[in-house]
Design an enzyme around this catalytic site. Structure first.
Site, short mmCIF file in Angstrom:
data_model
loop_
_atom_site.label_atom_id
_atom_site.label_comp_id
_atom_site.label_asym_id
_atom_site.label_seq_id
_atom_site.Cartn_x
_atom_site.Cartn_y
_atom_site.Cartn_z
N ARG A 26 -13.24 2.74 -2.40
CA ARG A 26 -12.41 2.59 -3.60
C ARG A 26 -13.22 1.72 -4.57
O ARG A 26 -14.03 0.89 -4.14
CB ARG A 26 -11.11 1.87 -3.27
CG ARG A 26 -10.20 2.60 -2.30
CD ARG A 26 -9.01 1.71 -1.91
NE ARG A 26 -8.11 2.40 -0.99
CZ ARG A 26 -8.13 2.24 0.33
NH1 ARG A 26 -8.98 1.39 0.90
NH2 ARG A 26 -7.28 2.91 1.09
N LYS A 48 -7.25 -2.09 0.93
CA LYS A 48 -5.89 -2.42 0.51
C LYS A 48 -5.25 -3.35 1.52
O LYS A 48 -5.45 -3.20 2.73
CB LYS A 48 -5.05 -1.14 0.39
CG LYS A 48 -5.37 -0.32 -0.84
CD LYS A 48 -4.40 0.84 -0.94
CE LYS A 48 -4.62 1.61 -2.22
NZ LYS A 48 -3.75 2.79 -2.29
N HIS A 109 -12.77 7.69 -7.95
CA HIS A 109 -11.85 8.20 -6.93
C HIS A 109 -12.19 9.64 -6.53
O HIS A 109 -12.01 10.02 -5.37
CB HIS A 109 -10.40 8.08 -7.41
CG HIS A 109 -9.43 8.05 -6.27
ND1 HIS A 109 -9.30 6.96 -5.44
CD2 HIS A 109 -8.58 8.99 -5.79
CE1 HIS A 109 -8.39 7.22 -4.51
NE2 HIS A 109 -7.94 8.44 -4.71
N ARG A 112 -14.69 9.50 -3.88
CA ARG A 112 -14.05 9.20 -2.59
C ARG A 112 -13.49 10.49 -1.97
O ARG A 112 -13.63 10.75 -0.78
CB ARG A 112 -12.96 8.15 -2.82
CG ARG A 112 -12.25 7.67 -1.58
CD ARG A 112 -11.39 6.46 -1.96
NE ARG A 112 -10.31 6.19 -1.05
CZ ARG A 112 -10.42 5.50 0.08
NH1 ARG A 112 -11.58 4.99 0.42
NH2 ARG A 112 -9.36 5.30 0.85
N HIS A 135 -7.54 4.36 5.89
CA HIS A 135 -6.14 4.79 5.86
C HIS A 135 -5.43 4.32 7.13
O HIS A 135 -5.98 4.46 8.22
CB HIS A 135 -6.03 6.31 5.78
CG HIS A 135 -6.46 6.87 4.46
ND1 HIS A 135 -6.82 8.18 4.30
CD2 HIS A 135 -6.60 6.29 3.24
CE1 HIS A 135 -7.15 8.39 3.03
NE2 HIS A 135 -7.03 7.26 2.38
N TYR A 144 -4.85 13.76 1.39
CA TYR A 144 -5.96 13.35 0.55
C TYR A 144 -7.09 14.36 0.49
O TYR A 144 -7.81 14.45 -0.47
CB TYR A 144 -6.47 12.06 1.18
CG TYR A 144 -7.25 11.15 0.32
CD1 TYR A 144 -8.63 11.18 0.33
CD2 TYR A 144 -6.63 10.21 -0.47
CE1 TYR A 144 -9.37 10.31 -0.42
CE2 TYR A 144 -7.36 9.32 -1.22
CZ TYR A 144 -8.73 9.38 -1.20
OH TYR A 144 -9.45 8.52 -1.94
#
Length: 166
Positions: A26, A48, A109, A112, A135, A144
């Site tokens: 990211r 995250k 993105h 990614r 994830h 995704y």
């Protein structure tokens, strides 16, 4: 397009693009990389929720990182100017500008997404790709990425017991 963009990139753009695509990062993760997070064959990334993961560094990427650090003398953050880390927006702008040189719009993105899709289409296990992306749920990786229909069929034919030759 990535190879073409690399030929038009300055040192910072080249390393940022290389890392986004070969590590599936990211933009926030790229911006936050400290020199101390980089080990010989692994890089520590904080995703995250400050979740930490270790990603393998391809030998070619390792050469690029070393060349960049030796040329620009990064002290704390890999991407910094005057001892201040480059922001996500500054890095995003550099990637946007790089791809504009070759006449296309590509976001960090999307790189990614390409990382994940290319790995899956080359036979990587979805659980491994999910872990590399950071994830927490496999369902996120499934949404995704898009496996090509022909690869799904090939995997099905290779895996289903009734499709195997006896």
């Amino acid at each position: 397009h990535i190879q073409e963009a690399l030929t038009h990139a300055d040192s910072l753009e080249r390393l940022a693009l290389f890392m986004l695509y070969t590590l599936g990062l990211r933009i926030s993760e790229l911006s936050a990389i400290r020199v101390s997070d980089i080990q010989s064959q692994w890089i520590k990334v904080f995703g995250k929720g400050s979740k930490e993961r270790m990603l393998p560094i391809l030998p070619e990427l390792r050469v690029e990182i070393d060349r960049f650090i030796n040329s620009f003398g990064a002290k704390e953050y890999l991407f910094e100017v005057e001892n201040k880390k480059l922001s996500e927006n500054q890095l995003r702008y550099k990637i946007d500008k790089l791809f504009k040189k070759i006449g296309i719009k590509v976001t960090p993105h999307q790189l990614r997404h390409s990382f994940a899709t290319d790995l899956l289409n080359s036979g990587a296990r979805i659980t491994d790709v999910s872990e590399l992306l950071g994830h927490s749920a496999l369902s996120t990786t499934e949404i995704y990425t898009k496996l090509s229909s022909s690869l799904k069929l090939k995997n099905y034919l290779n895996a289903h017991p009734l499709c195997k030759e006896s």
